[in-house]
Write a protein that holds these residues in place. Structure first.
Motif, PDB file in Angstrom:
ATOM      1  N   SER A  44      51.332  16.058 -31.903  1.00 44.61           N
ATOM      2  CA  SER A  44      51.733  17.337 -32.482  1.00 44.61           C
ATOM      3  C   SER A  44      50.523  18.243 -32.533  1.00 44.61           C
ATOM      4  N   LEU A  45      50.641  19.449 -31.969  1.00 47.40           N
ATOM      5  CA  LEU A  45      49.510  20.359 -31.925  1.00 47.40           C
ATOM      6  C   LEU A  45      49.923  21.719 -32.480  1.00 47.40           C
ATOM      7  N   THR A  46      49.080  22.281 -33.358  1.00 43.92           N
ATOM      8  CA  THR A  46      49.352  23.577 -33.980  1.00 43.92           C
ATOM      9  C   THR A  46      48.144  24.491 -33.816  1.00 43.92           C
ATOM     10  N   PHE A  47      48.366  25.678 -33.282  1.00 43.21           N
ATOM     11  CA  PHE A  47      47.341  26.703 -33.161  1.00 43.21           C
ATOM     12  C   PHE A  47      47.299  27.485 -34.470  1.00 43.21           C
ATOM     13  N   THR A  48      46.114  27.539 -35.099  1.00 37.53           N
ATOM     14  CA  THR A  48      45.996  28.159 -36.420  1.00 37.53           C
ATOM     15  C   THR A  48      45.952  29.678 -36.372  1.00 37.53           C
TER      16      THR A  48
END
Length: 279
Positions: A44-48
Protein backbone atom coordinates in the motif's frame (compact mmCIF):
# COMPACT_ATOMS: atom_id res chain seq x y z
CA UNK A 1 0.27 -5.04 12.12
CA UNK A 2 1.58 -3.42 8.92
CA UNK A 3 5.07 -1.98 8.81
CA UNK A 4 5.10 1.57 7.43
CA UNK A 5 8.09 3.23 5.78
CA UNK A 6 7.95 6.95 5.04
CA UNK A 7 10.13 9.43 3.20
CA UNK A 8 11.16 10.47 -0.29
CA UNK A 9 11.07 7.91 -3.09
CA UNK A 10 14.13 7.37 -5.26
CA UNK A 11 14.60 5.24 -8.35
CA UNK A 12 15.10 1.57 -7.56
CA UNK A 13 18.66 0.32 -7.34
CA UNK A 14 19.46 -2.70 -9.46
CA UNK A 15 22.10 -5.37 -9.58
CA UNK A 16 22.34 -8.70 -11.34
CA UNK A 17 23.27 -11.90 -9.55
CA UNK A 18 25.55 -14.56 -11.02
CA UNK A 19 22.69 -15.87 -13.20
CA UNK A 20 21.76 -12.38 -14.40
CA UNK A 21 18.60 -12.30 -12.31
CA UNK A 22 17.78 -8.68 -11.46
CA UNK A 23 17.71 -7.83 -7.75
CA UNK A 24 15.86 -4.65 -6.74
CA UNK A 25 16.16 -2.31 -3.77
CA UNK A 26 13.95 0.71 -3.11
CA UNK A 27 15.36 3.76 -1.32
CA UNK A 28 12.58 5.47 0.64
CA UNK A 29 13.61 8.15 3.09
CA UNK A 30 16.39 6.73 5.26
CA UNK A 31 15.43 3.15 4.44
CA UNK A 32 16.49 0.79 1.68
CA UNK A 33 14.00 -2.02 1.10
CA UNK A 34 14.61 -5.32 -0.67
CA UNK A 35 11.80 -5.55 -3.21
CA UNK A 36 12.15 -9.06 -4.68
CA UNK A 37 10.88 -10.75 -1.46
CA UNK A 38 7.74 -8.59 -1.60
CA UNK A 39 6.51 -10.09 -4.87
CA UNK A 40 3.25 -11.92 -4.22
CA UNK A 41 2.52 -9.76 -1.18
CA UNK A 42 0.11 -6.87 -0.66
CA UNK A 43 1.59 -3.38 -0.68
CA UNK A 44 0.00 0.00 0.00
CA UNK A 45 1.50 3.32 -1.06
CA UNK A 46 0.25 6.84 -0.26
CA UNK A 47 1.61 10.11 -1.64
CA UNK A 48 1.49 12.73 1.13
CA UNK A 49 1.31 15.66 -1.28
CA UNK A 50 4.85 16.97 -0.85
CA UNK A 51 7.65 16.81 -3.42
CA UNK A 52 11.28 17.65 -2.68
CA UNK A 53 13.95 18.09 -5.33
CA UNK A 54 16.30 15.09 -5.48
CA UNK A 55 19.29 17.44 -5.86
CA UNK A 56 18.74 20.41 -3.53
CA UNK A 57 15.83 19.08 -1.40
CA UNK A 58 13.83 22.26 -2.12
CA UNK A 59 10.07 21.79 -1.79
CA UNK A 60 8.48 22.06 -5.21
CA UNK A 61 4.93 21.94 -6.53
CA UNK A 62 6.01 20.11 -9.67
CA UNK A 63 8.78 17.66 -10.44
CA UNK A 64 10.84 17.89 -13.63
CA UNK A 65 13.11 15.29 -15.24
CA UNK A 66 12.12 12.63 -12.69
CA UNK A 67 12.72 14.53 -9.49
CA UNK A 68 14.21 17.99 -10.00
CA UNK A 69 12.80 21.40 -9.11
CA UNK A 70 12.65 24.05 -11.83
CA UNK A 71 15.76 26.04 -10.69
CA UNK A 72 17.81 22.82 -10.80
CA UNK A 73 16.27 21.88 -14.15
CA UNK A 74 17.57 25.04 -15.78
CA UNK A 75 20.94 25.22 -13.99
CA UNK A 76 22.36 21.70 -13.63
CA UNK A 77 24.46 20.08 -16.35
CA UNK A 78 22.78 16.74 -15.61
CA UNK A 79 19.44 18.30 -16.61
CA UNK A 80 20.64 19.93 -19.84
CA UNK A 81 19.20 18.87 -23.20
CA UNK A 82 22.52 17.24 -24.18
CA UNK A 83 21.91 14.54 -21.56
CA UNK A 84 19.00 13.33 -23.68
CA UNK A 85 20.76 14.12 -26.96
CA UNK A 86 24.51 13.74 -26.31
CA UNK A 87 25.32 14.62 -29.90
CA UNK A 88 24.43 18.18 -28.85
CA UNK A 89 27.15 18.34 -26.19
CA UNK A 90 28.44 21.93 -26.11
CA UNK A 91 31.33 21.65 -23.65
CA UNK A 92 33.82 22.46 -26.44
CA UNK A 93 31.95 25.73 -27.01
CA UNK A 94 32.64 26.81 -23.44
CA UNK A 95 28.95 26.84 -22.54
CA UNK A 96 28.67 23.76 -20.30
CA UNK A 97 26.53 24.61 -17.26
CA UNK A 98 28.95 22.86 -14.92
CA UNK A 99 32.33 22.20 -16.58
CA UNK A 100 33.65 20.12 -13.68
CA UNK A 101 30.58 17.86 -13.81
CA UNK A 102 31.01 17.51 -17.56
CA UNK A 103 34.68 16.61 -17.20
CA UNK A 104 33.82 13.91 -14.67
CA UNK A 105 30.88 12.35 -16.49
CA UNK A 106 31.33 13.06 -20.20
CA UNK A 107 35.04 12.56 -20.86
CA UNK A 108 35.45 8.86 -20.24
CA UNK A 109 34.80 5.78 -22.33
CA UNK A 110 31.19 5.34 -23.43
CA UNK A 111 29.67 2.28 -25.03
CA UNK A 112 27.10 1.99 -27.79
CA UNK A 113 24.93 -1.07 -27.21
CA UNK A 114 22.01 -3.05 -28.58
CA UNK A 115 19.22 -4.20 -26.29
CA UNK A 116 15.99 -6.15 -26.67
CA UNK A 117 13.29 -4.33 -24.70
CA UNK A 118 10.41 -5.81 -26.68
CA UNK A 119 11.97 -4.55 -29.88
CA UNK A 120 15.68 -4.08 -30.53
CA UNK A 121 17.02 -0.62 -29.72
CA UNK A 122 20.34 1.18 -29.69
CA UNK A 123 21.61 3.09 -26.66
CA UNK A 124 24.66 4.43 -24.88
CA UNK A 125 26.06 3.90 -21.39
CA UNK A 126 29.23 4.54 -19.40
CA UNK A 127 28.81 1.52 -17.15
CA UNK A 128 29.71 -1.57 -19.13
CA UNK A 129 32.65 -3.87 -18.54
CA UNK A 130 31.95 -7.59 -18.47
CA UNK A 131 28.71 -7.44 -16.50
CA UNK A 132 25.08 -6.41 -16.93
CA UNK A 133 24.71 -2.62 -17.13
CA UNK A 134 22.31 -0.93 -14.72
CA UNK A 135 21.01 1.00 -17.71
CA UNK A 136 19.84 -2.21 -19.36
CA UNK A 137 18.05 -3.27 -16.20
CA UNK A 138 16.42 0.15 -15.83
CA UNK A 139 15.10 -0.18 -19.38
CA UNK A 140 13.77 -3.69 -18.85
CA UNK A 141 16.04 -5.25 -21.47
CA UNK A 142 15.94 -9.05 -21.62
CA UNK A 143 18.97 -9.23 -23.92
CA UNK A 144 21.84 -6.81 -24.46
CA UNK A 145 25.30 -6.62 -25.93
CA UNK A 146 27.95 -3.95 -26.39
CA UNK A 147 28.68 -2.93 -29.96
CA UNK A 148 31.19 -0.05 -29.93
CA UNK A 149 33.49 1.80 -27.56
CA UNK A 150 34.11 5.56 -27.92
CA UNK A 151 36.21 7.97 -25.81
CA UNK A 152 33.55 10.50 -24.76
CA UNK A 153 29.85 11.25 -24.55
CA UNK A 154 29.73 13.54 -27.59
CA UNK A 155 31.14 10.82 -29.84
CA UNK A 156 28.70 8.29 -28.40
CA UNK A 157 25.84 10.58 -29.35
CA UNK A 158 27.17 11.07 -32.86
CA UNK A 159 27.54 7.31 -33.37
CA UNK A 160 24.10 6.67 -31.90
CA UNK A 161 22.70 9.15 -34.41
CA UNK A 162 24.24 7.10 -37.23
CA UNK A 163 22.42 4.04 -35.87
CA UNK A 164 19.07 5.79 -35.44
CA UNK A 165 18.63 5.92 -39.19
CA UNK A 166 18.15 2.15 -39.08
CA UNK A 167 17.02 1.21 -35.56
CA UNK A 168 15.01 2.74 -32.71
CA UNK A 169 16.71 4.46 -29.77
CA UNK A 170 13.68 4.49 -27.46
CA UNK A 171 12.06 1.84 -25.29
CA UNK A 172 8.32 1.39 -25.75
CA UNK A 173 7.45 0.88 -22.10
CA UNK A 174 4.06 -0.66 -22.85
CA UNK A 175 5.62 -3.26 -25.12
CA UNK A 176 8.34 -3.90 -22.53
CA UNK A 177 5.74 -4.59 -19.81
CA UNK A 178 3.51 -6.92 -21.82
CA UNK A 179 5.74 -9.94 -21.32
CA UNK A 180 9.08 -11.51 -22.05
CA UNK A 181 9.87 -10.83 -25.73
CA UNK A 182 11.08 -13.46 -28.15
CA UNK A 183 14.84 -13.92 -28.23
CA UNK A 184 16.69 -12.07 -30.98
CA UNK A 185 20.04 -12.87 -32.61
CA UNK A 186 21.73 -9.67 -31.47
CA UNK A 187 25.03 -10.65 -33.08
CA UNK A 188 23.33 -10.80 -36.47
CA UNK A 189 21.63 -7.43 -35.84
CA UNK A 190 24.96 -5.98 -34.72
CA UNK A 191 26.85 -7.07 -37.85
CA UNK A 192 24.06 -5.86 -40.13
CA UNK A 193 23.96 -2.48 -38.42
CA UNK A 194 27.76 -2.08 -38.43
CA UNK A 195 27.75 -2.71 -42.17
CA UNK A 196 25.11 -0.03 -42.71
CA UNK A 197 26.97 2.63 -40.74
CA UNK A 198 30.51 1.68 -41.80
CA UNK A 199 30.97 4.74 -44.04
CA UNK A 200 29.86 7.05 -41.23
CA UNK A 201 32.19 5.32 -38.75
CA UNK A 202 35.13 5.59 -41.12
CA UNK A 203 34.46 9.29 -41.59
CA UNK A 204 34.37 9.74 -37.80
CA UNK A 205 37.71 7.95 -37.47
CA UNK A 206 39.27 10.09 -40.18
CA UNK A 207 38.15 13.22 -38.35
CA UNK A 208 38.96 12.19 -34.76
CA UNK A 209 41.53 9.41 -35.13
CA UNK A 210 41.43 5.64 -35.43
CA UNK A 211 40.80 5.22 -31.70
CA UNK A 212 37.66 7.36 -31.83
CA UNK A 213 35.51 4.29 -32.48
CA UNK A 214 36.39 0.66 -31.84
CA UNK A 215 34.26 -2.46 -32.16
CA UNK A 216 33.72 -4.49 -29.00
CA UNK A 217 33.52 -8.28 -29.09
CA UNK A 218 31.37 -8.80 -26.04
CA UNK A 219 28.92 -11.49 -24.92
CA UNK A 220 25.17 -11.35 -25.26
CA UNK A 221 23.61 -11.05 -21.83
CA UNK A 222 20.26 -12.70 -21.09
CA UNK A 223 18.61 -10.76 -18.27
CA UNK A 224 15.82 -12.10 -16.05
CA UNK A 225 13.28 -10.12 -14.05
CA UNK A 226 11.30 -11.11 -10.94
CA UNK A 227 7.84 -11.26 -12.51
CA UNK A 228 5.08 -13.70 -11.55
CA UNK A 229 2.46 -12.27 -13.87
CA UNK A 230 2.49 -9.67 -16.65
CA UNK A 231 -0.43 -7.27 -17.22
CA UNK A 232 -2.81 -7.99 -20.08
CA UNK A 233 -4.27 -4.51 -20.48
CA UNK A 234 -1.94 -2.00 -18.88
CA UNK A 235 -3.40 0.61 -16.52
CA UNK A 236 -0.80 3.17 -15.44
CA UNK A 237 -1.02 4.64 -11.93
CA UNK A 238 -0.43 8.40 -11.70
CA UNK A 239 0.28 9.53 -8.13
CA UNK A 240 -0.70 13.12 -8.96
CA UNK A 241 -4.21 11.92 -9.86
CA UNK A 242 -4.42 8.82 -7.67
CA UNK A 243 -2.32 9.57 -4.58
CA UNK A 244 -2.97 6.22 -2.89
CA UNK A 245 -3.18 2.63 -4.06
CA UNK A 246 -2.89 -0.87 -2.71
CA UNK A 247 -2.65 -4.26 -4.29
CA UNK A 248 -0.57 -7.37 -4.76
CA UNK A 249 2.87 -6.84 -6.24
CA UNK A 250 3.09 -9.24 -9.19
CA UNK A 251 6.56 -8.34 -10.38
CA UNK A 252 9.16 -5.71 -11.16
CA UNK A 253 10.65 -4.91 -14.55
CA UNK A 254 12.68 -1.90 -15.57
CA UNK A 255 11.71 0.75 -13.04
CA UNK A 256 8.09 -0.43 -12.95
CA UNK A 257 6.07 -2.22 -10.32
CA UNK A 258 3.54 -4.64 -11.81
CA UNK A 259 0.42 -4.96 -9.65
CA UNK A 260 -2.76 -6.98 -9.76
CA UNK A 261 -5.66 -5.77 -11.91
CA UNK A 262 -3.18 -4.97 -14.71
CA UNK A 263 -1.91 -1.86 -12.91
CA UNK A 264 1.65 -0.57 -13.24
CA UNK A 265 3.58 2.35 -11.76
CA UNK A 266 6.88 3.87 -12.85
CA UNK A 267 8.72 4.31 -9.55
CA UNK A 268 11.51 6.40 -11.08
CA UNK A 269 9.00 8.97 -12.32
CA UNK A 270 8.11 9.84 -8.73
CA UNK A 271 11.58 10.39 -7.33
CA UNK A 272 11.37 13.07 -4.66
CA UNK A 273 7.73 12.35 -3.82
CA UNK A 274 7.10 11.99 -0.09
CA UNK A 275 5.23 8.75 0.47
CA UNK A 276 4.18 6.20 3.05
CA UNK A 277 4.63 2.57 2.07
CA UNK A 278 2.81 -0.02 4.16
CA UNK A 279 3.77 -3.69 3.98
Amino acid sequence: MATVYSGALRKMRTKADTNNNVVYQLPIGEHTLDINPLIGQKVSLTFTGEIHCVHCARKTKKSFNQGYCYPCLISLAQCDSCIIKPEKCHYHEGTCREPEWGEEHCFSDHFVYLANTGTVKVGITRHVTDAVSSRWMDQGATQATVMLRVPDRLTSGVVETFCKSYIADKTNWRTMLKGAPESVDLNAVKQELLAKISDDLNAEKQEKGLQAVSEVEGPIFDIHYPVEEYPVKIKSINLDKTPAFEGVLKGVKGQYWLLDEDRVINIRKYAGYQVELAL
